[in-house]
Design a protein around this motif. Structure first.
Motif, PDB file in Angstrom:
ATOM      1  N   TRP A 104     -47.641 -17.203  25.165  1.00 29.13           N
ATOM      2  CA  TRP A 104     -48.034 -17.957  25.186  1.00 29.13           C
ATOM      3  C   TRP A 104     -48.085 -18.215  23.692  1.00 29.13           C
ATOM      4  O   TRP A 104     -48.606 -19.339  23.339  1.00 29.13           O
ATOM      5  CB  TRP A 104     -49.592 -17.600  25.485  1.00 29.13           C
ATOM      6  N   GLU A 105     -47.644 -17.988  22.561  1.00 26.66           N
ATOM      7  CA  GLU A 105     -47.647 -17.889  21.638  1.00 26.66           C
ATOM      8  C   GLU A 105     -47.070 -19.549  21.594  1.00 26.66           C
ATOM      9  O   GLU A 105     -47.263 -20.020  20.809  1.00 26.66           O
ATOM     10  CB  GLU A 105     -46.666 -17.137  20.648  1.00 26.66           C
ATOM     11  N   HIS A 106     -45.541 -19.522  22.266  1.00 24.62           N
ATOM     12  CA  HIS A 106     -44.775 -21.037  22.459  1.00 24.62           C
ATOM     13  C   HIS A 106     -46.055 -22.121  22.003  1.00 24.62           C
ATOM     14  O   HIS A 106     -45.734 -23.211  21.463  1.00 24.62           O
ATOM     15  CB  HIS A 106     -43.813 -21.176  23.021  1.00 24.62           C
ATOM     16  N   LYS A 107     -46.957 -21.735  23.672  1.00 25.88           N
ATOM     17  CA  LYS A 107     -47.717 -23.104  23.491  1.00 25.88           C
ATOM     18  C   LYS A 107     -48.577 -23.469  22.541  1.00 25.88           C
ATOM     19  O   LYS A 107     -49.103 -24.568  21.866  1.00 25.88           O
ATOM     20  CB  LYS A 107     -48.938 -22.801  24.175  1.00 25.88           C
ATOM     21  N   VAL A 108     -49.503 -22.879  21.844  1.00 28.74           N
ATOM     22  CA  VAL A 108     -49.886 -23.198  20.072  1.00 28.74           C
ATOM     23  C   VAL A 108     -48.957 -22.959  19.122  1.00 28.74           C
ATOM     24  O   VAL A 108     -49.434 -24.384  18.696  1.00 28.74           O
ATOM     25  CB  VAL A 108     -50.105 -21.544  19.276  1.00 28.74           C
ATOM     26  N   VAL A 109     -47.776 -22.947  18.520  1.00 26.48           N
ATOM     27  CA  VAL A 109     -46.633 -23.067  18.139  1.00 26.48           C
ATOM     28  C   VAL A 109     -46.866 -25.356  18.013  1.00 26.48           C
ATOM     29  O   VAL A 109     -46.402 -25.634  17.570  1.00 26.48           O
ATOM     30  CB  VAL A 109     -45.908 -22.731  18.078  1.00 26.48           C
ATOM     31  N   ASP A 110     -46.875 -24.904  19.696  1.00 28.98           N
ATOM     32  CA  ASP A 110     -46.130 -26.484  19.528  1.00 28.98           C
ATOM     33  C   ASP A 110     -47.105 -27.125  19.492  1.00 28.98           C
ATOM     34  O   ASP A 110     -47.129 -28.921  18.248  1.00 28.98           O
ATOM     35  CB  ASP A 110     -46.147 -26.451  21.163  1.00 28.98           C
ATOM     36  N   MET A 111     -48.691 -27.100  20.033  1.00 26.44           N
ATOM     37  CA  MET A 111     -49.555 -27.842  19.349  1.00 26.44           C
ATOM     38  C   MET A 111     -49.870 -27.948  18.060  1.00 26.44           C
ATOM     39  O   MET A 111     -50.180 -29.133  17.316  1.00 26.44           O
ATOM     40  CB  MET A 111     -50.730 -27.099  19.899  1.00 26.44           C
ATOM     41  N   THR A 112     -49.956 -27.041  17.207  1.00 26.63           N
ATOM     42  CA  THR A 112     -49.363 -27.155  15.610  1.00 26.63           C
ATOM     43  C   THR A 112     -48.606 -28.062  15.135  1.00 26.63           C
ATOM     44  O   THR A 112     -48.689 -28.137  14.045  1.00 26.63           O
ATOM     45  CB  THR A 112     -49.719 -25.781  14.860  1.00 26.63           C
ATOM     46  N   ALA A 113     -47.192 -28.008  15.261  1.00 27.80           N
ATOM     47  CA  ALA A 113     -46.137 -28.877  14.789  1.00 27.80           C
ATOM     48  C   ALA A 113     -46.870 -30.242  15.364  1.00 27.80           C
ATOM     49  O   ALA A 113     -46.490 -30.806  14.783  1.00 27.80           O
ATOM     50  CB  ALA A 113     -44.655 -28.544  15.964  1.00 27.80           C
ATOM     51  N   TRP A 166     -59.485 -33.108  14.326  1.00 24.13           N
ATOM     52  CA  TRP A 166     -58.043 -32.789  14.644  1.00 24.13           C
ATOM     53  C   TRP A 166     -58.022 -31.679  14.936  1.00 24.13           C
ATOM     54  O   TRP A 166     -57.371 -31.028  15.658  1.00 24.13           O
ATOM     55  CB  TRP A 166     -57.412 -32.831  13.443  1.00 24.13           C
ATOM     56  N   SER A 167     -59.371 -30.663  14.271  1.00 25.37           N
ATOM     57  CA  SER A 167     -59.154 -29.287  15.096  1.00 25.37           C
ATOM     58  C   SER A 167     -59.784 -29.017  16.056  1.00 25.37           C
ATOM     59  O   SER A 167     -59.412 -28.067  17.009  1.00 25.37           O
ATOM     60  CB  SER A 167     -59.949 -28.525  14.004  1.00 25.37           C
ATOM     61  N   ASN A 168     -60.375 -29.974  17.053  1.00 23.73           N
ATOM     62  CA  ASN A 168     -60.925 -29.735  17.922  1.00 23.73           C
ATOM     63  C   ASN A 168     -60.062 -30.253  18.742  1.00 23.73           C
ATOM     64  O   ASN A 168     -60.001 -29.721  20.012  1.00 23.73           O
ATOM     65  CB  ASN A 168     -62.657 -30.581  18.087  1.00 23.73           C
ATOM     66  N   LEU A 169     -59.118 -31.536  18.252  1.00 19.96           N
ATOM     67  CA  LEU A 169     -57.704 -31.730  19.419  1.00 19.96           C
ATOM     68  C   LEU A 169     -57.033 -30.927  19.975  1.00 19.96           C
ATOM     69  O   LEU A 169     -56.479 -30.952  20.678  1.00 19.96           O
ATOM     70  CB  LEU A 169     -57.476 -32.916  19.228  1.00 19.96           C
ATOM     71  N   PHE A 170     -56.596 -30.614  18.684  1.00 17.86           N
ATOM     72  CA  PHE A 170     -55.969 -29.038  18.659  1.00 17.86           C
ATOM     73  C   PHE A 170     -56.565 -27.978  20.104  1.00 17.86           C
ATOM     74  O   PHE A 170     -55.835 -27.297  20.493  1.00 17.86           O
ATOM     75  CB  PHE A 170     -55.633 -28.353  17.277  1.00 17.86           C
ATOM     76  N   THR A 171     -57.832 -27.490  19.198  1.00 22.64           N
ATOM     77  CA  THR A 171     -58.104 -26.224  20.206  1.00 22.64           C
ATOM     78  C   THR A 171     -57.916 -26.728  22.460  1.00 22.64           C
ATOM     79  O   THR A 171     -57.894 -26.173  23.337  1.00 22.64           O
ATOM     80  CB  THR A 171     -59.109 -25.753  20.241  1.00 22.64           C
ATOM     81  N   VAL A 172     -58.309 -28.105  22.714  1.00 24.34           N
ATOM     82  CA  VAL A 172     -58.942 -28.571  23.875  1.00 24.34           C
ATOM     83  C   VAL A 172     -56.900 -28.842  24.309  1.00 24.34           C
ATOM     84  O   VAL A 172     -56.764 -28.194  25.730  1.00 24.34           O
ATOM     85  CB  VAL A 172     -59.298 -30.136  23.664  1.00 24.34           C
ATOM     86  N   CYS A 173     -56.164 -29.803  23.198  1.00 27.94           N
ATOM     87  CA  CYS A 173     -54.753 -29.010  23.854  1.00 27.94           C
ATOM     88  C   CYS A 173     -53.803 -28.043  24.228  1.00 27.94           C
ATOM     89  O   CYS A 173     -53.196 -27.658  25.043  1.00 27.94           O
ATOM     90  CB  CYS A 173     -53.858 -30.376  22.752  1.00 27.94           C
ATOM     91  N   ALA A 174     -54.676 -26.686  23.629  1.00 30.66           N
ATOM     92  CA  ALA A 174     -54.403 -25.624  23.248  1.00 30.66           C
ATOM     93  C   ALA A 174     -54.780 -24.691  24.829  1.00 30.66           C
ATOM     94  O   ALA A 174     -53.935 -24.234  25.150  1.00 30.66           O
ATOM     95  CB  ALA A 174     -54.583 -24.550  22.250  1.00 30.66           C
ATOM     96  N   SER A 224     -51.180 -24.906  31.691  1.00 27.13           N
ATOM     97  CA  SER A 224     -50.306 -25.811  31.817  1.00 27.13           C
ATOM     98  C   SER A 224     -50.100 -27.294  31.717  1.00 27.13           C
ATOM     99  O   SER A 224     -49.195 -28.330  32.442  1.00 27.13           O
ATOM    100  CB  SER A 224     -49.350 -25.139  32.848  1.00 27.13           C
ATOM    101  N   GLU A 225     -51.422 -27.449  31.787  1.00 23.43           N
ATOM    102  CA  GLU A 225     -51.388 -29.794  31.418  1.00 23.43           C
ATOM    103  C   GLU A 225     -51.722 -29.927  29.735  1.00 23.43           C
ATOM    104  O   GLU A 225     -51.544 -29.031  28.460  1.00 23.43           O
ATOM    105  CB  GLU A 225     -52.930 -29.398  31.438  1.00 23.43           C
ATOM    106  N   ASP A 226     -50.321 -30.957  29.372  1.00 25.96           N
ATOM    107  CA  ASP A 226     -50.341 -31.332  28.051  1.00 25.96           C
ATOM    108  C   ASP A 226     -51.610 -32.501  28.704  1.00 25.96           C
ATOM    109  O   ASP A 226     -51.191 -33.619  29.230  1.00 25.96           O
ATOM    110  CB  ASP A 226     -48.748 -32.081  28.323  1.00 25.96           C
ATOM    111  N   LEU A 227     -52.587 -32.586  27.921  1.00 26.64           N
ATOM    112  CA  LEU A 227     -53.135 -34.028  27.417  1.00 26.64           C
ATOM    113  C   LEU A 227     -52.629 -34.835  26.324  1.00 26.64           C
ATOM    114  O   LEU A 227     -53.332 -36.137  26.505  1.00 26.64           O
ATOM    115  CB  LEU A 227     -54.467 -33.201  27.220  1.00 26.64           C
ATOM    116  N   GLY A 228     -52.227 -34.648  25.570  1.00 24.90           N
ATOM    117  CA  GLY A 228     -51.774 -35.410  24.485  1.00 24.90           C
ATOM    118  C   GLY A 228     -52.186 -36.053  23.805  1.00 24.90           C
ATOM    119  O   GLY A 228     -52.584 -37.203  22.779  1.00 24.90           O
TER     120      GLY A 228
END
Length: 554
Positions: free
Chosen positions: A175-184, A216-224, A231-235
Motif C-alpha cells: 500500500w505504499e504506492h497509495k501513500v506515495v500517490d497522496m503525497t504527490a 491539508w495534513s488532515n485531507l491527506f490522512t483521510v484520503c490515504a 480503494s476509494e479516491d475522495l479527491g
C-alpha cells in the motif's frame, strides 16, 4: 358570622352540617392544586435523595475503599458532574496533570480513578493486565462493536485475528504506492501555493500564509485511509476541500464536510459520556436545551451517513465483482478466501473506526511534528541534514524504504507524540469483578481506572525535562528504554493496530515536505489553539511555504 337566615334553606341546619359542607367544598375546590404540590414535593424529595443523600451515604459507606484517594475536585467523590464540567472546559488532561504532580492516584468520579506514574501503564494496559474495556465503550457503541470498542475479550481476539494480517508490517509495501500517490497530490497543491522566499528577520505577511497545514495534513490522512482501506479516491487533495457524500438510512444522500462532522461527534460524546448511567439522558436533554448541541448532534448524523455511504459504496463494488486489495477485503473474507460472514452492522462499525481513528490521530501527529520542528530550528536543521544525506535532490516523494530507518526522523516523530499525544484522554479500563492490583494496591472490582497519555509522558522519572522538545532522548540504547512508557498508541493487547500505517504516512510525508520546502509560522511566538475531546485537537495552522534551494544552489 351571618345569621342562619342568610344561608340557603337546608334540610338540616345544624352547625356541624354547615362546617362539614364548607370544608368539603374547600377541599374539593383545591384538590388538583394540592395533588400537584404533593407530587412536586415527592419528586423533589426523590431527586434530592438520588442526587445528594444516596451519594453522600455511599461516599461515607465507601464499599470499595476509594475515599482514601484525593479527589480531583471537592465533589469528585460524590458525582461525575465535576469531570463533565472539566470536559466542557476543553483540557481535562491538563487538570489531571496538575493533580498528579501531587498525587500518584486521583479520584475523578465516584467510581473512577486516574493514575499518574509509569508503573501503572503495565498494570492497566499491559499484555497481562486483568483489566478490560470500560463501560464507556458500551455507551458509545452503535448497534455493533468495532475493534476499538469491543468489550468482550474473546470477541476482541476474533476481530484482531481477522484484521491483523491487513495491518501487518509486511503489507505496507502493498500500500505504499497509495501513500506515495497522496503525497504527490499534496505536493502539487503546495507547489501551487508557494510564495517568494522569506527574508531573514521578516515575518510572513498574512496573504503569504497560503497553507493551513492542519487542514491539508488532515485531507491527506483521510484520503490515504480511504484509499488504503476502501480503494476509494475522495479527491480532497485535488479540490482542496473535504466535501463528501453522506447517506441517510432511507438511502437519500447529501454533501457534508468530513472534518466538521467527525469533530462534532467527538465534541458531544467526549463532553457528556463520563456519567455512564446518565449519558443517554444527557444526550437527549442537550438537544432540547442547547442550540450548540443540537447543531453538533445534527453533524453527528452527517458523520454516521459518511460511514454508511463509504461502506455501501465499497460493498457495491464487491458485489459487482471487483477484486480490490484493501482493508475491506479482510473484513469480507480471510486470506484463504473463506467468507467471514459478518453482519452488515459489524462491517459498517469497522469502516467507522477505520475512517475515524485512521485519519484524525495521524493528522494531529503530522501537524504537531511540523509545528514543533518549526518552533525548534536547531532540530529542524539536523533533521534536514539527515534527509539530504539520504534523498536525491530530484526525489519528490521520499521512498519509505529509504526513510523508515532514519533514527532522527523517527526520534522527531516520537518526541512530538510524547509531548503532544494525539489521543490524550485516559483510555478507561475496568477492573474485573474480583478486583485487581494497580501500583501495588488492591483496586476493588468493577472500578474504572485510566491513565492519560499526556500525564504518562510527563513523568519526569522517565522523561527528564518533560516539557522540553528533545528528540535526542529517543536515540541509542537510552531511547529504547523509553519505549515501554511511550503510550501514544496505547499499549498491550489493545494497542493501536494501525500504528505501522501511521508511521508510514508520517515518515513519507514529513520527509518529502521538509526535503522540498521551507515553511514559516505566522511569527516565532505563534501557538495554535487546542481542544481536548478524545484527541487533543489543534486548530488551524497557517504557514508560508516556498521552495528550498537545491544543493547546487545553496
Amino acid at each position: 358570622m351571618p345569621p342562619l337566615s342568610d344561608f340557603p334553606p337546608m334540610q338540616h341546619v345544624g352547625s356541624e352540617y354547615l362546617y362539614e359542607t364548607v370544608v368539603v367544598k374547600s377541599l374539593s375546590f383545591n384538590t388538583p392544586t394540592m395533588l400537584g404540590f404533593m407530587f412536586s414535593l415527592v419528586a423533589l424529595a426523590f431527586g434530592f435523595s438520588y442526587l445528594v443523600i444516596i451519594p453522600l451515604v455511599e461516599y461515607f459507606r465507601d464499599p470499595k475503599g476509594l475515599r482514601k484517594y484525593p479527589n480531583l475536585t471537592f465533589l469528585s467523590g460524590l458525582s461525575d458532574v465535576p469531570f463533565i464540567y472539566e470536559a466542557h472546559k476543553g483540557f481535562r488532561s491538563h487538570a489531571l496533570l496538575k493533580a498528579h504532580e501531587k498525587h500518584p492516584v486521583v479520584r475523578i468520579g465516584p467510581n473512577a480513578l486516574s493514575f499518574g506514574t509509569k508503573e501503572a501503564v503495565k498494570d492497566i494496559y499491559g499484555h497481562n493486565t486483568r483489566c478490560g474495556k470500560d463501560l464507556m465503550y458500551k455507551e458509545l457503541a452503535g448497534s455493533h462493536y468495532h475493534l476499538a470498542d469491543v468489550i468482550d475479550k474473546p470477541d476482541h481476539a476474533r476481530k484482531r485475528k481477522m484484521l491483523s494480517s491487513a495491518y501487518a508490517i509486511k503489507n505496507l509495501e502493498n500500500w505504499e504506492h497509495k501513500v506515495v500517490d497522496m503525497t504527490a497530490r499534496l505536493i502539487r497543491a503546495f507547489d501551487a501555493r508557494c510564495t517568494s522566499p522569506l527574508k531573514q528577520g521578516e515575518r510572513p505577511v498574512e496573504q503569504d500564509q497560503t497553507v493551513d497545514y492542519r487542514m491539508w495534513s488532515n485531507l491527506f490522512t483521510v484520503c490515504a485511509i480511504a484509499n488504503i482501506g476502501l480503494s476509494e479516491d475522495l479527491g480532497f487533495l485535488d479540490r482542496g476541500d473535504d466535501l463528501v457524500t453522506s447517506e441517510a438510512v432511507d438511502g437519500t444522500t447529501k454533501k457534508v464536510h468530513f472534518r466538521e462532522c467527525l469533530h462534532a461527534t467527538a465534541w458531544v460524546q467526549s463532553n457528556l459520556v463520563w456519567s455512564y448511567n446518565w449519558y443517554q439522558t444527557l444526550a437527549k436533554l442537550s438537544k432540547l436545551v442547547s442550540p450548540t448541541y443540537r447543531l453538533k448532534w445534527k453533524l453527528n448524523e452527517g458523520w454516521d451517513g459518511i460511514v454508511r455511504n463509504r461502506a455501501t459504496t465499497r460493498f457495491k463494488r464487491y458485489e459487482a465483482g471487483e477484486k480490490l486489495d484493501d482493508f475491506f477485503t479482510a473484513i469480507l473474507h480471510d486470506k484463504s478466501g473463506a467468507p467471514n460472514n459478518l453482519e452488515w452492522g459489524e462491517m459498517v462499525a469497522e469502516v467507522s473506526i477505520m475512517m475515524n481513528a485512521g485519519s484524525d490521530t495521524t493528522a494531529i501527529a503530522m501537524n504537531n511534528a511540523m509545528y514543533l520542528l518549526l518552533k525548534h530550528p536547531q532540530h529542524l536543521k539536523r533533521l534536514r541534514e539527515e534527509l539530504d544525506e539520504t534523498l536525491e535532490d530530484d526525489e519528490v516523494v521520499a521512498p519509505y524504504d529509504k526513510v523508515k530507518q532514519l533514527p532522527f526522523l523517527r526520534a522527531c516523530l516520537d518526541e512530538s507524540m510524547r509531548l503532544l499525544p494525539p489521543t490524550t484522554f485516559g483510555l478507561p479500563r475496568r477492573t474485573p469483578p474480583e478486583g485487581a492490583p494497580i501500583l501495588g494496591d488492591y483496586i476493588a472490582g468493577d472500578t474504572t481506572v485510566s491513565m492519560s497519555a499526556y500525564v504518562a509522558h510527563r513523568d519526569s522519572s522517565v522523561f527528564p525535562d518533560p516539557e522540553v522538545y528533545n528528540p535526542e532522548r529517543w536515540l541509542g540504547e537510552e531511547g529504547k528504554e523509553l519505549q515501554p512508557y511511550f503510550v501514544a498508541f496505547s499499549a498491550g493487547a489493545r494497542g493501536c493496530i494501525g500504528r505501522n500505517i501511521s508511521y508510514l504516512e508520517q515518515m513519507v510525508l514529513l520527509a518529502s515536505l521538509l526535503h522540498r520546502y521551507e515553511f514559516a509560522l505566522p511569527h516565532p511566538e505563534w501557538e495554535p489553539i487546542r481542544r481536548e475531546n478524545f484527541n487533543l485537537s489543534p486548530g488551524p495552522m497557517p504557514l508560508k511555504v516556498w521552495m528550498r534551494k537545491s544543493a547546487d544552489e545553496a
